[in-house]
Enzyme design. Structure first.
Site, PDB file in Angstrom:
ATOM      1  N   GLY A  96       0.868  -1.051  -0.143  1.00  0.00           N
ATOM      2  CA  GLY A  96       0.368  -0.545   0.110  1.00  0.00           C
ATOM      3  C   GLY A  96       0.978   1.064   0.489  1.00  0.00           C
ATOM      4  O   GLY A  96       0.558   2.570  -0.455  1.00  0.00           O
ATOM      5  N   GLU A 103      10.622  -4.330   0.453  1.00  0.00           N
ATOM      6  CA  GLU A 103       9.910  -5.067   1.793  1.00  0.00           C
ATOM      7  C   GLU A 103      10.068  -6.500   1.389  1.00  0.00           C
ATOM      8  O   GLU A 103      10.581  -7.564   2.322  1.00  0.00           O
ATOM      9  CB  GLU A 103       8.911  -4.900   2.038  1.00  0.00           C
ATOM     10  CG  GLU A 103       8.127  -3.482   2.299  1.00  0.00           C
ATOM     11  CD  GLU A 103       6.928  -2.928   1.938  1.00  0.00           C
ATOM     12  OE1 GLU A 103       6.206  -2.080   2.922  1.00  0.00           O
ATOM     13  OE2 GLU A 103       6.148  -3.380   1.630  1.00  0.00           O
TER      14      GLU A 103
END
Length: 220
Positions: A96, A103
């Protein structure tokens, strides 16, 4: 408790998983920011941190926490990050904030992935939250057409460029019953850098904040 208070509670709980005198992997987003604030309180007891985004690196530095390049790290005992959606099987949708690729890389290196989230993020089936996909700019239209074939409704994230210089397509309308299979299928579309499904490398531990406190769910 407010949503912010729940995020603070799980951030505090996550500190228990930090290994002293080691490097800690740190995610991106509002919940991860609370974790960074907690981490600052024991910065003298860690060797530094690997950041999953430029924004996270700046926040770590602002607290005086040493930021280390992942390529110089031989061992990463733990990675702490939030999720946009997560199931009890600990598969997630992330991205988001647009940092999904970095990540995913940090999570792949870490020995343990601790997800911190408030109760609103726990779902039975992934897909209500639009699935972010990082795309090479010249492949945007091609990837979009392939996503439509899979039943998705892709939308370009307007005015946004990732830290890697790429675009994000947010895919609406998916009900993700088999996240592991879909993650692999999406990665096979030419032009996709990575997608926001974290199923192959899901969380090992979920710290879930709700009105009763922090609940711990571990990988079965």
């Amino acid at each position: 408790m407010t949503q912010d208070e729940l995020k603070q509670a799980v951030a505090r709980e996550a500190i228990k998983y930090v290994v002293e005198d080691a490097i800690v992997g740190v995610g991106t987003g509002s919940t991860a920011n609370y974790f960074i604030d907690e981490l600052a309180k024991l910065k003298s007891r860690i060797d530094g941190a690997v950041a999953s985004s430029q924004a996270t690196a700046e926040r770590l530095k602002s607290h005086g926490i040493r930021v280390v390049d992942l390529n110089s790290v031989n061992e990463l005992p733990v990675y702490v990050d939030g999720a946009d959606e997560i199931t009890e099987h600990l598969a997630m949708i992330k991205g988001g904030g647009g940092a999904l690729t970095r990540e995913k890389i940090v999570a792949a290196v870490a020995q343990k992935f601790v997800c911190i989230a408030d109760a609103s993020k726990l779902v039975g089936v992934l897909g209500k939250f639009p699935l972010p996909i990082e795309v090479i700019p010249m492949a945007r239209s091609h990837v979009g057409r392939e996503l439509v074939k899979l039943g998705g409704q892709p939308a370009l994230r307007q005015g946004f460029t990732t830290d890697n210089g790429n675009l994000i397509l947010d895919v609406y309308g998916l009900s993700i019953l088999k996240p592991l299979e879909l993650e692999a299928e999406l990665n096979n579309i030419v032009g996709v850098v990575s997608n926001g499904l974290f199923a192959r490398r899901g969380a090992d531990v979920l710290l879930l904040g709700d009105a009763a406190g922090v609940r711990t769910i571990k990988k079965k």
